[in-house]
Design an enzyme around this catalytic site. Structure first.
Site, PDB file in Angstrom:
ATOM      1  N   SER A  99       0.721  -1.129  -0.030  1.00 50.34           N
ATOM      2  CA  SER A  99       0.068   0.094   0.030  1.00 50.34           C
ATOM      3  C   SER A  99       0.961   1.253  -0.046  1.00 50.34           C
ATOM      4  O   SER A  99       0.480   2.354  -0.637  1.00 50.34           O
ATOM      5  CB  SER A  99      -0.850   0.107   1.182  1.00 50.34           C
ATOM      6  N   TYR A 143      -2.548 -12.716  -4.719  1.00 50.52           N
ATOM      7  CA  TYR A 143      -1.792 -12.024  -5.599  1.00 50.52           C
ATOM      8  C   TYR A 143      -0.207 -12.447  -5.224  1.00 50.52           C
ATOM      9  O   TYR A 143       0.734 -11.739  -6.255  1.00 50.52           O
ATOM     10  CB  TYR A 143      -1.861 -10.446  -5.784  1.00 50.52           C
ATOM     11  N   LYS A 192      -9.644  -5.542  10.771  1.00 56.33           N
ATOM     12  CA  LYS A 192     -10.560  -5.123   9.935  1.00 56.33           C
ATOM     13  C   LYS A 192     -11.976  -5.250  10.763  1.00 56.33           C
ATOM     14  O   LYS A 192     -13.068  -4.497  10.473  1.00 56.33           O
ATOM     15  CB  LYS A 192     -10.973  -5.830   8.492  1.00 56.33           C
ATOM     16  N   GLY A 199     -14.285 -19.528   0.431  1.00 52.60           N
ATOM     17  CA  GLY A 199     -14.007 -18.791   1.696  1.00 52.60           C
ATOM     18  C   GLY A 199     -15.223 -18.315   2.594  1.00 52.60           C
ATOM     19  O   GLY A 199     -16.138 -18.485   1.842  1.00 52.60           O
ATOM     20  N   ASP A 248     -13.059  -2.800  -0.480  1.00 48.97           N
ATOM     21  CA  ASP A 248     -12.805  -4.233  -1.019  1.00 48.97           C
ATOM     22  C   ASP A 248     -13.990  -4.634  -2.012  1.00 48.97           C
ATOM     23  O   ASP A 248     -13.722  -5.201  -3.036  1.00 48.97           O
ATOM     24  CB  ASP A 248     -12.581  -5.348   0.177  1.00 48.97           C
ATOM     25  N   ASN A 260     -16.840 -23.402   1.853  1.00 47.92           N
ATOM     26  CA  ASN A 260     -15.743 -23.106   2.560  1.00 47.92           C
ATOM     27  C   ASN A 260     -15.304 -24.348   3.346  1.00 47.92           C
ATOM     28  O   ASN A 260     -15.924 -25.281   3.488  1.00 47.92           O
ATOM     29  CB  ASN A 260     -15.968 -22.119   3.625  1.00 47.92           C
ATOM     30  N   PRO A 300     -17.712 -25.653   6.918  1.00 47.05           N
ATOM     31  CA  PRO A 300     -18.935 -25.249   6.200  1.00 47.05           C
ATOM     32  C   PRO A 300     -19.858 -24.590   7.238  1.00 47.05           C
ATOM     33  O   PRO A 300     -20.753 -23.708   6.757  1.00 47.05           O
ATOM     34  CB  PRO A 300     -19.687 -26.758   6.269  1.00 47.05           C
TER      35      PRO A 300
HETATM   36  P1  NAP Z   1      -9.688 -14.642   6.684  1.00 47.24           P
HETATM   37  O1  NAP Z   1     -10.583 -14.101   7.283  1.00 47.24           O
HETATM   38  O2  NAP Z   1      -8.335 -15.316   7.683  1.00 47.24           O
HETATM   39  O3  NAP Z   1     -10.415 -15.948   5.966  1.00 47.24           O
HETATM   40  C1  NAP Z   1      -9.563 -16.769   5.250  1.00 47.24           C
HETATM   41  C2  NAP Z   1     -10.468 -17.739   4.663  1.00 47.24           C
HETATM   42  O4  NAP Z   1      -9.705 -18.939   3.906  1.00 47.24           O
HETATM   43  C3  NAP Z   1     -11.340 -18.812   5.678  1.00 47.24           C
HETATM   44  O5  NAP Z   1     -12.639 -19.028   5.185  1.00 47.24           O
HETATM   45  C4  NAP Z   1     -10.495 -20.159   5.591  1.00 47.24           C
HETATM   46  O6  NAP Z   1     -11.527 -21.219   6.050  1.00 47.24           O
HETATM   47  C5  NAP Z   1     -10.043 -20.123   4.361  1.00 47.24           C
HETATM   48  N1  NAP Z   1      -8.688 -21.018   4.322  1.00 47.24           N
HETATM   49  C6  NAP Z   1      -7.520 -20.662   4.771  1.00 47.24           C
HETATM   50  N2  NAP Z   1      -6.801 -21.818   4.682  1.00 47.24           N
HETATM   51  C7  NAP Z   1      -7.336 -22.726   3.862  1.00 47.24           C
HETATM   52  C8  NAP Z   1      -6.912 -23.896   2.966  1.00 47.24           C
HETATM   53  N3  NAP Z   1      -5.755 -24.365   3.359  1.00 47.24           N
HETATM   54  N4  NAP Z   1      -7.888 -24.294   2.331  1.00 47.24           N
HETATM   55  C9  NAP Z   1      -9.047 -23.920   2.321  1.00 47.24           C
HETATM   56  N5  NAP Z   1      -9.463 -22.704   2.731  1.00 47.24           N
HETATM   57  C10 NAP Z   1      -8.777 -22.092   3.526  1.00 47.24           C
HETATM   58  O7  NAP Z   1      -8.949 -13.882   5.693  1.00 47.24           O
HETATM   59  P2  NAP Z   1      -9.538 -12.657   4.620  1.00 47.24           P
HETATM   60  O8  NAP Z   1      -9.220 -11.306   5.106  1.00 47.24           O
HETATM   61  O9  NAP Z   1     -11.155 -13.012   4.368  1.00 47.24           O
HETATM   62  O10 NAP Z   1      -8.637 -12.780   3.260  1.00 47.24           O
HETATM   63  C11 NAP Z   1      -8.764 -14.100   2.410  1.00 47.24           C
HETATM   64  C12 NAP Z   1      -7.657 -14.150   1.309  1.00 47.24           C
HETATM   65  O11 NAP Z   1      -8.179 -12.768   0.527  1.00 47.24           O
HETATM   66  C13 NAP Z   1      -6.354 -13.766   1.763  1.00 47.24           C
HETATM   67  O12 NAP Z   1      -5.387 -14.421   0.815  1.00 47.24           O
HETATM   68  C14 NAP Z   1      -5.985 -12.030   1.498  1.00 47.24           C
HETATM   69  O13 NAP Z   1      -4.748 -11.908   1.191  1.00 47.24           O
HETATM   70  C15 NAP Z   1      -7.042 -11.867   0.291  1.00 47.24           C
HETATM   71  N6  NAP Z   1      -7.388 -10.493   0.029  1.00 47.24           N
HETATM   72  C16 NAP Z   1      -7.037  -9.868  -1.191  1.00 47.24           C
HETATM   73  C17 NAP Z   1      -7.656  -8.688  -1.393  1.00 47.24           C
HETATM   74  C18 NAP Z   1      -7.167  -7.880  -2.586  1.00 47.24           C
HETATM   75  O14 NAP Z   1      -7.344  -6.797  -2.658  1.00 47.24           O
HETATM   76  N7  NAP Z   1      -6.825  -8.581  -3.756  1.00 47.24           N
HETATM   77  C19 NAP Z   1      -8.407  -8.122  -0.519  1.00 47.24           C
HETATM   78  C20 NAP Z   1      -8.739  -8.689   0.843  1.00 47.24           C
HETATM   79  C21 NAP Z   1      -8.342 -10.063   0.808  1.00 47.24           C
HETATM   80  P3  NAP Z   1     -12.037 -21.545   7.520  1.00 47.24           P
HETATM   81  O15 NAP Z   1     -13.276 -20.865   7.809  1.00 47.24           O
HETATM   82  O16 NAP Z   1     -11.894 -22.981   7.481  1.00 47.24           O
HETATM   83  O17 NAP Z   1     -10.632 -21.148   8.439  1.00 47.24           O
END
Ligand code: NAP
Length: 280
Positions: free
Chosen positions: A25, A220, A74, A133, A110, A156, A159
């Site tokens: 950022s 990414y 967040k 997810g 987002d 997810n 579930p």
């Molecule tokens: P979070 O709240 O920690 O949620 C993570 C999710 O991923 C949960 O649903 C988790 O499942 C699942 N998960 C983790 N490891 C896994 C695996 N090995 N196999 C299957 N599912 C798995 O994270 P978040 O903030 O939502 O972010 C999620 C992703 O989006 C991250 O990679 C983040 O960098 C990306 N992101 C990107 C942007 C962008 O601008 N490109 C913006 C926001 C987020 P469980 O519920 O079973 O734990």
């Protein structure tokens, strides 16, 4: 935009995260300040969870535009702000704090950032949509798709979390085996599977999708995930999350400053921070 209310000062904005050092950022917002012709500084700060209330209070100072919030703040920031946008309230996560005259508004860029990236990638509005997810990013995706009339199916690893998400935001929680994949025109990976690991995928094997489908991976790093690699090998279009990252930053910068800095400024700033391999 008038000059900051601090003697000799420039506008300031922050990222609060833990860890914060890896963030892309600062380079995006430095480029945006330059493109907008504004004197401004954007600083990534490592803020531990117990220090968040004090860090949020600092955003009320003159000359501070606001902050971006990332892991793990967040959701916890919701209770520390004066007001929330409808999107931030529904999603239950704030990625942008906007300071106006001592008051702090929580926003979520987002969700519209994802929609802008999907539009750029040519995602079709037809067909079924699946979100992988159930964390904050998945909630933003389901909210965003719903805002334009697309109900998502949510798959997810745990579930129960998918079921809780769809109870709050609509859509349908399913196991992967229950999804009619051949009708799916948009697959969004909003799980962290694949983050930092080119061999991990949230969906193996990748099922056959509808003709013309798009796989959008919010991850990414790496810039081509296993999910993307397998989609492309099957002739399916696939994009990484850099577009969403750039658009959420563009929308935050606009909310802070009113300056409409074009997305390529943010994308070019990102290209300096990640290795982008040639497209196949
Ligand atoms: P979070 O709240 O920690 O949620 C993570 C999710 O991923 C949960 O649903 C988790 O499942 C699942 N998960 C983790 N490891 C896994 C695996 N090995 N196999 C299957 N599912 C798995 O994270 P978040 O903030 O939502 O972010 C999620 C992703 O989006 C991250 O990679 C983040 O960098 C990306 N992101 C990107 C942007 C962008 O601008 N490109 C913006 C926001 C987020 P469980 O519920 O079973 O734990």
């Amino acid at each position: 935009m008038s000059s900051p209310g601090v003697p000799g000062g420039s506008w300031r904005a922050f990222l609060y995260a833990d860890p914060a050092a890896h963030s892309l950022s600062p380079q995006m917002h430095a480029a945006a300040f330059a493109a907008a012709g504004l004197a401004g500084q954007y600083e990534a700060r490592r803020v531990a969870p117990q220090d968040l209330p004090a860090a949020i209070a600092e955003l009320r100072a003159p000359g501070v535009l606001g902050a971006n919030l990332s892991l793990p703040h967040k959701e916890t920031a919701l209770l520390l702000l004066d007001d929330l946008s409808p999107a931030a309230r529904a999603i239950g996560a704030v990625n942008t704090v906007i300071h106006r005259s001592g008051r702090l508004l929580g926003e979520n860029t987002d969700a519209p950032g994802l929609l802008a990236a999907l539009d750029e990638a040519g995602a079709s509005a037809g067909g079924l949509s699946v979100v992988l997810g159930a964390g904050g990013a998945a909630r933003a995706a389901v909210y965003a798709l719903r805002s334009r009339g697309q109900a998502a199916m949510v798959v997810n690893r745990t579930p129960e979390r998918a079921a809780a998400l769809t109870r709050d935001l609509g859509g349908q929680a399913l196991n992967a085996a229950e999804v009619p994949w051949a009708q799916v025109g948009l697959l969004v990976n909003a799980s962290s599977a694949g983050l930092g690991d080119p061999h991990a995928s949230p969906l193996t094997p990748l099922p056959a999708l509808a003709p013309g489908a798009l796989v959008y991976d919010m991850v990414y790093k790496p810039t081509e995930t296993r999910l993307m690699r397998e989609a492309r090998a099957a002739g399916v279009r696939a994009e990484n999350g850099l577009g969403m990252l750039a658009h959420q930053a563009r929308l935050a910068f606009f909310a802070w400053t009113g300056a409409e800095v074009p997305a390529p400024v943010f994308l070019e700033a990102l290209a300096g921070g990640v290795q982008v391999p040639p497209r196949p």
